[in-house]
Structures are given as structure tokens and as C-alpha cells.
Design a protein around this motif. Structure first.
Motif, PDB file in Angstrom:
ATOM      1  N   PRO A   1      -2.201   5.196  -8.260  1.00  0.00           N
ATOM      2  CA  PRO A   1      -1.673   4.570  -7.046  1.00  0.00           C
ATOM      3  C   PRO A   1      -0.994   3.230  -7.275  1.00  0.00           C
ATOM      4  O   PRO A   1      -0.157   2.821  -6.468  1.00  0.00           O
ATOM      5  N   PHE A   2      -1.358   2.531  -8.349  1.00  0.00           N
ATOM      6  CA  PHE A   2      -0.684   1.253  -8.649  1.00  0.00           C
ATOM      7  C   PHE A   2       0.816   1.471  -8.799  1.00  0.00           C
ATOM      8  O   PHE A   2       1.633   0.787  -8.162  1.00  0.00           O
ATOM      9  N   PHE A   3       1.185   2.430  -9.652  1.00  0.00           N
ATOM     10  CA  PHE A   3       2.605   2.711  -9.874  1.00  0.00           C
ATOM     11  C   PHE A   3       3.241   3.320  -8.625  1.00  0.00           C
ATOM     12  O   PHE A   3       4.391   3.023  -8.299  1.00  0.00           O
ATOM     13  N   THR A   4       2.472   4.153  -7.924  1.00  0.00           N
ATOM     14  CA  THR A   4       3.007   4.782  -6.723  1.00  0.00           C
ATOM     15  C   THR A   4       3.255   3.753  -5.622  1.00  0.00           C
ATOM     16  O   THR A   4       4.257   3.821  -4.903  1.00  0.00           O
ATOM     17  N   PHE A   5       2.327   2.808  -5.481  1.00  0.00           N
ATOM     18  CA  PHE A   5       2.495   1.750  -4.488  1.00  0.00           C
ATOM     19  C   PHE A   5       3.800   0.989  -4.733  1.00  0.00           C
ATOM     20  O   PHE A   5       4.584   0.764  -3.814  1.00  0.00           O
ATOM     21  N   ILE A   6       4.016   0.588  -5.986  1.00  0.00           N
ATOM     22  CA  ILE A   6       5.208  -0.191  -6.316  1.00  0.00           C
ATOM     23  C   ILE A   6       6.475   0.612  -6.006  1.00  0.00           C
ATOM     24  O   ILE A   6       7.413   0.113  -5.381  1.00  0.00           O
TER      25      ILE A   6
ATOM     26  N   GLY B   1       5.323  11.842  -8.891  1.00  0.00           N
ATOM     27  CA  GLY B   1       4.907  11.872  -7.494  1.00  0.00           C
ATOM     28  C   GLY B   1       5.953  11.259  -6.575  1.00  0.00           C
ATOM     29  O   GLY B   1       6.247  11.788  -5.498  1.00  0.00           O
ATOM     30  N   LEU B   2       6.516  10.134  -7.008  1.00  0.00           N
ATOM     31  CA  LEU B   2       7.589   9.513  -6.228  1.00  0.00           C
ATOM     32  C   LEU B   2       8.814  10.426  -6.161  1.00  0.00           C
ATOM     33  O   LEU B   2       9.486  10.527  -5.133  1.00  0.00           O
TER      34      LEU B   2
ATOM     35  N   ILE C   1       3.885   8.639   0.683  1.00  0.00           N
ATOM     36  CA  ILE C   1       3.527   9.024  -0.669  1.00  0.00           C
ATOM     37  C   ILE C   1       2.425   8.128  -1.239  1.00  0.00           C
ATOM     38  O   ILE C   1       1.579   8.571  -2.005  1.00  0.00           O
ATOM     39  N   MET C   2       2.417   6.850  -0.833  1.00  0.00           N
ATOM     40  CA  MET C   2       1.389   5.947  -1.348  1.00  0.00           C
ATOM     41  C   MET C   2       0.008   6.354  -0.849  1.00  0.00           C
ATOM     42  O   MET C   2      -0.989   6.273  -1.576  1.00  0.00           O
ATOM     43  N   LEU C   3      -0.076   6.826   0.391  1.00  0.00           N
ATOM     44  CA  LEU C   3      -1.361   7.257   0.929  1.00  0.00           C
ATOM     45  C   LEU C   3      -1.773   8.610   0.366  1.00  0.00           C
ATOM     46  O   LEU C   3      -2.950   8.836   0.084  1.00  0.00           O
ATOM     47  N   LEU C   4      -0.821   9.504   0.199  1.00  0.00           N
ATOM     48  CA  LEU C   4      -1.140  10.795  -0.417  1.00  0.00           C
ATOM     49  C   LEU C   4      -1.657  10.613  -1.835  1.00  0.00           C
ATOM     50  O   LEU C   4      -2.596  11.276  -2.265  1.00  0.00           O
ATOM     51  N   SER C   5      -1.031   9.692  -2.569  1.00  0.00           N
ATOM     52  CA  SER C   5      -1.479   9.416  -3.925  1.00  0.00           C
ATOM     53  C   SER C   5      -2.912   8.918  -3.933  1.00  0.00           C
ATOM     54  O   SER C   5      -3.712   9.282  -4.799  1.00  0.00           O
TER      55      SER C   5
END
Length: 299
Positions: A110-115, A174-175, A252-256
Motif C-alpha cells: 500500500p505504500f507504493f499504491t498510496f503514492i 495494481g495501479l 485503488i489505494m483502499l482496495l490495496s
């Protein structure tokens, strides 16, 4: 609804990780990866054939695999390359590291997904979601401390770097999934089929150089019942994940983050099944990750 689909995806991912650990234990990682992906492709192949010969019936049941342009094939191939690299790194790391160390590091995805979600899709977390995000990072750091007691040096062990690289590539994929599903309008089964086909071709190319020409390596491969199960469970997890992404409101950040709930299965059941060390000490950072996920989801 998309959050519940994300939870279903997490359930199948947790079971997938348990079977994957069994499949690669003392085994050659690359052929295991090829066989698991091929199992997923064989599961989807009848869907593709029926879509060509009985399109109306497949559309009625929601499993029709549509035709796509060469441009979209190129997009899918890029995803296949990203995930093939991620899986190669992850399988090798999983073969050499405890699942109760691998899974929490993967939970840092999620760190990478959040960014990416913030800068690419302009998704905006609130204050408590940021708190949850940093709690997850702190919990992963605590796992590193526990890992040292199992003889795993997080600074010198190359498999740690491999799993970190796999996590980064997985988050990037994922992104990219949101782009493919929401912006290119791909149906889950269409993306899954062509993705599996391209990954199988990529892995065949790798194995043609690194494994098939060497009889000694081929002799060390052990077929296990868990190998095809891994591929089937992954396809189930991906299907629910892609269905969730079809919702225009899905973030996507929440799904991750929701997918990180798979650690319940991987850490607790995996620790019991594979008899790994320091299970109680790993419950503390496990709780931290769950707290972080909870803050991200419910605030």
C-alpha cells in the motif's frame, strides 16, 4: 459492494499464499511458477473457446471474453512483463524465507499504491488513513526485527531485496490495473485470459534458457497437488479484484489495503502449518497492520 469483492479477493489470496508456500518448498521456483500460471490459463481456456462459439450464452452469464485491439494487447503485455518479474522475485524469495516474514513485507505494498494513487489518479486519503498508512510501515519494520531472530539479516539477505522488488512491481501492476479496467474498459475475464497467456510465453522464454537445457535442474522439480491449486486460487482472487475495480467509485489505494487482510490466513494459519518460529512475537506487528488497514478502510 466493491469493498466486499475486495475482501473476497483477499480470502482467495490468503489461501493462494499458503498453497504457494507448499508448492515452492524445496522445489524449483521457475517451473512451479510456469505450472501455476499454466493452470490458470487452462482454467480460462474453455471460457475463451465458448466465447468464440457461443458468444450469446457467455454474454448472458457474464463470462464473455471480448476481442481487443493490438493497442490494448500491447497494454496487457506490459502488465504481463511487470507481473512476471514480480512473481519471479517473489517465488524465489518465498522459497528461501518464512511465509510469516514474506507476507508482512508484501503488506507494505500500500505504500507504493498510496503514492501512485495520489499522484496518478488524484485519490486523496484523509488524516486517519494517513495514520493507518504509517502504522503499516512501522509494523513491517517490527517484522524486520523479529526476522533477525530467525537468522535473517534484512540488510544483507538478498531475498529480502527480492521480495521488496516484487512488492514494488506488484503495486505498480495494481495501479496499472485501474487504467486497464476503468480507462480501457477491459472485462475481468478478458484481461485474465490474455494476461495468463502472455505470462506463460514469457516464462517459457526464461525457462528455455535457464532450466530446460539442464537435466540436473529438471530432476529436482517435484510435482505437488498444490501447484495447480495455486493457479486456480489466483484466478479467483484476480476475478473478484477486477470486478471490484469495475466500480467507478472504487479507490485503488483502499482496495490495496483491503487485500492486506489476507495476512490473517498467511501469518496465523501459515505459522501453524509450516511450524515457523516466533509466531507470538509476530502477532504484535500483525495487529499493527490490521489496525492500519482498519483505519484506512473505516475512517
Amino acid at each position: 459492494m466493491w469493498m466486499y469483492l475486495g475482501l473476497l479477493s483477499a480470502l482467495f489470496l490468503g489461501l493462494h499464499n499458503l498453497c504457494k508456500k507448499h508448492a515452492v518448498h524445496g522445489n524449483e521456483a521457475f517451473p512451479v511458477l510456469l505450472c501455476t500460471t499454466l493452470s490458470g490459463l487452462l482454467l480460462l481456456a474453455p471460457v475463451y473457446v465458448l466465447s468464440r462459439f457461443l458468444p450469446e450464452h457467455m454474454q448472458q452469464y457474464g463470462f464473455y471474453i471480448t476481442e481487443v485491439s493490438w493497442r490494448v494487447h500491447g497494454f496487457i503485455f506490459i502488465k504481463s512483463v511487470i507481473m512476471a518479474c514480480s512473481w519471479v522475485l517473489a517465488y524465489q524469495a518465498l522459497k528461501h524465507l518464512p511465509i510469516t516474514i514474506v507476507t508482512p513485507i508484501r503488506s507494505g505494498g500500500p505504500f507504493f499504491t498510496f503514492i501512485g494513487a495520489i499522484f496518478i489518479y488524484q485519490e486523496r486519503p484523509n488524516f486517519w488513513q494517513w495514520i493507518g498508512f504509517f502504522i503499516i510501515l512501522l509494523s513491517v519494520f517490527l517484522y524486520a526485527k523479529v526476522g533477525k531472530k530467525e537468522g535473517i539479516n534484512f540488510k544483507k539477505n538478498k531475498w529480502i531485496f527480492a521480495i521488496i522488488g516484487a512488492t514494488f512491481l506488484g503495486a505498480s501492476s495494481g495501479l496499472y490495473d485501474k487504467f486497464l479496467i476503468q480507462h480501457q474498459g477491459l472485462q475481468p475475464q478478458t484481461l485474465q485470459f490474455w494476461f495468463c497467456l502472455y505470462v506463460v510465453l514469457i516464462l517459457l522464454g526464461i525457462l528455455t534458457i535457464t532450466w530446460f537445457p539442464f537435466p540436473q535442474k529438471r530432476s529436482t522439480f517435484i510435482w505437488r497437488w498444490s501447484i495447480p491449486i495455486v493457479g486456480i486460487l489466483l484466478q479467483a482472487a484476480d476475478y473478484f479484484y477486477f470486478k471490484a475495480l469495475q466500480d467507478p467509485e472504487a479507490l485503488i489505494m483502499l482496495l490495496s489495503a483491503i487485500k492486506r487482510s489476507q495476512i490473517f490466513i498467511a501469518v496465523i494459519a501459515g505459522g501453524l502449518i509450516f511450524k515457523e518460529k516466533n509466531k507470538r512475537k509476530k502477532l504484535i506487528p500483525l495487529f499493527g497492520i490490521l489496525l492500519g488497514v482498519g483505519l484506512i478502510l473505516y475512517t
